[in-house]
Design a protein around this motif. Sequence first.
Motif, PDB file in Angstrom:
ATOM      1  N   ALA A  61       9.067   3.055   2.707  1.00 54.09           N
ATOM      2  CA  ALA A  61       7.761   2.592   2.224  1.00 54.09           C
ATOM      3  C   ALA A  61       7.729   2.485   0.710  1.00 54.09           C
ATOM      4  O   ALA A  61       7.058   1.621   0.154  1.00 54.09           O
ATOM      5  CB  ALA A  61       6.669   3.543   2.710  1.00 54.09           C
ATOM      6  N   ASP A  62       8.468   3.349   0.008  1.00 52.18           N
ATOM      7  CA  ASP A  62       8.448   3.354  -1.458  1.00 52.18           C
ATOM      8  C   ASP A  62       9.697   2.708  -2.042  1.00 52.18           C
ATOM      9  O   ASP A  62      10.024   2.902  -3.200  1.00 52.18           O
ATOM     10  CB  ASP A  62       8.328   4.779  -1.990  1.00 52.18           C
ATOM     11  CG  ASP A  62       9.461   5.674  -1.495  1.00 52.18           C
ATOM     12  OD1 ASP A  62      10.248   5.213  -0.653  1.00 52.18           O
ATOM     13  OD2 ASP A  62       9.558   6.826  -1.962  1.00 52.18           O
ATOM     14  N   SER A  64      11.978   0.414  -3.924  1.00 49.45           N
ATOM     15  CA  SER A  64      11.897  -0.607  -4.971  1.00 49.45           C
ATOM     16  C   SER A  64      13.079  -0.413  -5.902  1.00 49.45           C
ATOM     17  O   SER A  64      13.826   0.561  -5.816  1.00 49.45           O
ATOM     18  CB  SER A  64      10.580  -0.497  -5.753  1.00 49.45           C
ATOM     19  OG  SER A  64      10.588   0.673  -6.552  1.00 49.45           O
ATOM     20  N   ALA A  91      10.330  -5.390  -5.147  1.00 54.67           N
ATOM     21  CA  ALA A  91      10.624  -4.665  -3.910  1.00 54.67           C
ATOM     22  C   ALA A  91      11.876  -5.216  -3.256  1.00 54.67           C
ATOM     23  O   ALA A  91      12.118  -6.421  -3.226  1.00 54.67           O
ATOM     24  CB  ALA A  91       9.441  -4.766  -2.950  1.00 54.67           C
ATOM     25  N   LYS A 218       8.252   0.901   5.414  1.00 55.75           N
ATOM     26  CA  LYS A 218       7.508  -0.218   4.844  1.00 55.75           C
ATOM     27  C   LYS A 218       6.728  -0.973   5.916  1.00 55.75           C
ATOM     28  O   LYS A 218       5.639  -1.481   5.677  1.00 55.75           O
ATOM     29  CB  LYS A 218       8.465  -1.162   4.111  1.00 55.75           C
ATOM     30  CG  LYS A 218       7.790  -2.268   3.333  1.00 55.75           C
ATOM     31  CD  LYS A 218       8.819  -3.085   2.559  1.00 55.75           C
ATOM     32  CE  LYS A 218       9.483  -2.237   1.485  1.00 55.75           C
ATOM     33  NZ  LYS A 218      10.439  -3.039   0.671  1.00 55.75           N
ATOM     34  N   SER A 219       7.293  -1.059   7.114  1.00 62.47           N
ATOM     35  CA  SER A 219       6.642  -1.775   8.205  1.00 62.47           C
ATOM     36  C   SER A 219       6.218  -0.810   9.300  1.00 62.47           C
ATOM     37  O   SER A 219       6.928   0.149   9.616  1.00 62.47           O
ATOM     38  CB  SER A 219       7.602  -2.817   8.792  1.00 62.47           C
ATOM     39  OG  SER A 219       7.067  -3.403   9.969  1.00 62.47           O
TER      40      SER A 219
END
Length: 240
Positions: A61-62, A64, A91, A218-219
């Motif tokens: 999710a984080d 980058s 990202a 992230k998804s």
Amino acid sequence: SLSSPGNINDNGVFAPTNILTCTIQSNKGMQRALQKVGFVPCNIIPTLSFAKLKELPGWAADDSNATDNDKRNDVNGTDEASEKRTTTMTATDAQPLLTALDLNHKVSQRAKSTPTSCWRVVSSEPELLSLLSDLKANFGTCGYLPGLYEYIVPGTNRLDLKKSIEHGLVLAFDGSSVVSASTKQEGSDCGNDESYNDGNGERAILAFTIDKRISSLKSRWVCSIVATSHSAFETALWYA
């Protein structure tokens, strides 16, 4: 997972009761408690390793390309940080599962060349229940969609599945006689090829649902596949 074997009714006839529950294998106390009231072990649901999934490119999710120092400067609100954000905090694109695991070459050519016309949209919960029931009766599947630490069962409490059906995100595959795209006659497809409907071929159900419990990835999309064979599973995974 454990299930209740059922009871003898007043007429002395065995009345099966299909009640499912589950616990983790290390929870011996809960297993003993369930077995005391009539539950018996019936299956094992493999669970995901979120730690491993987060390591896949672009999946966390984080995830980058920003450094920790960039992030600290950004919090401080410096002009330098603002410039860095436009250049370094792009990202990472999430790779498809098979690509991220470098498994594309393991998928058979048959699965890769299966015509998309072999897939059709499942348009209602009764239709999905009927398909699941058919696969269970004729092919020995579990009769449910696999979910995240659970079975996904169509019903009033599954608004996620209801929305997916409404948006065409639940599909059925009938590959009774899959013909390679390279040898298939022009103009023919699964719907026009009678051999696809002989009832003896490979079948699969593919469903995409959103699981709001997912926070570290992230998804939040979950891909569920029910398949009658390894080949049908490959076909569904490649199509997904």
